[in-house]
Enzyme design. Sequence first.
Site, PDB file in Angstrom:
ATOM      1  N   THR A 157     125.832  42.950  28.644  1.00 58.25           N
ATOM      2  CA  THR A 157     124.768  44.119  29.047  1.00 58.25           C
ATOM      3  C   THR A 157     124.837  45.266  29.868  1.00 58.25           C
ATOM      4  O   THR A 157     124.544  46.056  29.264  1.00 58.25           O
ATOM      5  CB  THR A 157     124.215  42.803  30.669  1.00 58.25           C
ATOM      6  OG1 THR A 157     125.303  42.898  31.128  1.00 58.25           O
ATOM      7  CG2 THR A 157     123.520  41.604  29.693  1.00 58.25           C
ATOM      8  N   THR A 194     127.236  38.474  35.452  1.00 53.99           N
ATOM      9  CA  THR A 194     127.339  37.798  34.937  1.00 53.99           C
ATOM     10  C   THR A 194     129.290  37.254  33.559  1.00 53.99           C
ATOM     11  O   THR A 194     128.534  38.987  32.673  1.00 53.99           O
ATOM     12  CB  THR A 194     125.852  37.987  34.586  1.00 53.99           C
ATOM     13  OG1 THR A 194     124.831  38.663  35.343  1.00 53.99           O
ATOM     14  CG2 THR A 194     125.299  37.084  33.176  1.00 53.99           C
ATOM     15  N   THR A 411     114.698  47.570  35.127  1.00 58.50           N
ATOM     16  CA  THR A 411     113.748  48.641  34.321  1.00 58.50           C
ATOM     17  C   THR A 411     115.624  49.235  33.699  1.00 58.50           C
ATOM     18  O   THR A 411     114.546  50.330  32.719  1.00 58.50           O
ATOM     19  CB  THR A 411     113.259  49.589  35.651  1.00 58.50           C
ATOM     20  OG1 THR A 411     113.839  50.025  36.604  1.00 58.50           O
ATOM     21  CG2 THR A 411     112.169  48.793  36.459  1.00 58.50           C
TER      22      THR A 411
END
Length: 411
Positions: A157, A194, A411
Amino acid sequence: MKTDCKTEMKLVSGGVCAAKGFVANGVYCGIRKNKSKKDLAMVYTATPATAAAVYTRNLVKGAPIAVTKRHIAAGKINAIICNSGNANTCNAGGEQVAERTCELVADALGVKPENVAVASTGVIGQPLDITPIANGIPALAAGLGDNGLAAAQAIMTTDTVDKQIAVRFTLGGKECTVGGMAKGSGMIHPDMATMLVFLTTDVAISREMLSAALKGDVDSTFNMLSIDGDTSTNDMVLVLANGEAGNKEIIAEDDDFATFMCALNTVNVALCRMIAGDGEGATKLLECVVTGAKTLSAARTAAKSVICSSLFKAAMFGADANWGRVLCALGYSGADIDVDKIGVSFVSAAGSVEVCVDGAGVDFSEELAKKVLSEKEITVVVNLNDGDACATAWGCDLTYDYVRINGDYRT
């Protein structure tokens, strides 16, 4: 490498594909807006694998965790499917999407849906559309091979680098391998960020011993890792063992089990260091080594308290030898320590500098300290001088970029 292993651990390439019988792949399927980033990964073994896992203790859990728990409880696992870009958490129908993903993988590979483990990582609270996953699985399965790098890239990510490693060793004359890949850069403070870790091995080992090995190692590795103090909803460490090495099955805590534990620990420590060094916005890998503690619990608590201190992390970003922040973190850690016995040193490739003895400051060269703390990897050595227990924790510095990255994450 661990020096107390009776068997030599040799680093090899391949990551999750290094162990016999494992193949992998990673593709872009359309979950992410950025087409230059892969977002769907698969690991596969034709030989059904014994599986074990540990999961986040956050009460808010990603839907894939519930599905993977059920499938592992049902029997052996042939495949792992993981998407990035969407955590599939806090969504109505999330488990149905996770189950459908497993069904699609099963159809593509000719296995049963319950033989598939599923994971997701990314933004929380956004519905996960099954369409891009369904469209991507045929190409993902068709491209399975020695593509561990592609798989490692597809689970990233905010990570800036892929994280993979493998080690080779022998058990009873049989060549064995443990490999792994991980993702994690922010929201890292495991409590089992995460963070996802997938481990593969060709070792023959019973389900009970595999679970014992994983759970026994996590407390000294992934649970000693912190980037920002936030425990993710999707944390998962999953290991598959397909037994293709042909060793005598490990069914008890014998010498073979100890060797396997050593290999597992070698891989997990390396992945911990990779995750810590790639923390969001980080410029430095921080390691805190605590020795001389009364108990193992005290050593772990003390080491992690230092690594988690925002003030300490900020000081390391500025190469400021503010050792008082180390003592402060030790003092509120809750560990059973005698503050009047503590010694602290900073160590890096540029040398070492002792800054505290018996809980009090000592004269040291600020110039040398600046050089030591300007390196990319810094070790804080804390001697509690009150016992024989020791522990190590990993983290990173706290920089302006951490706020920037998390200020516009969606975003």
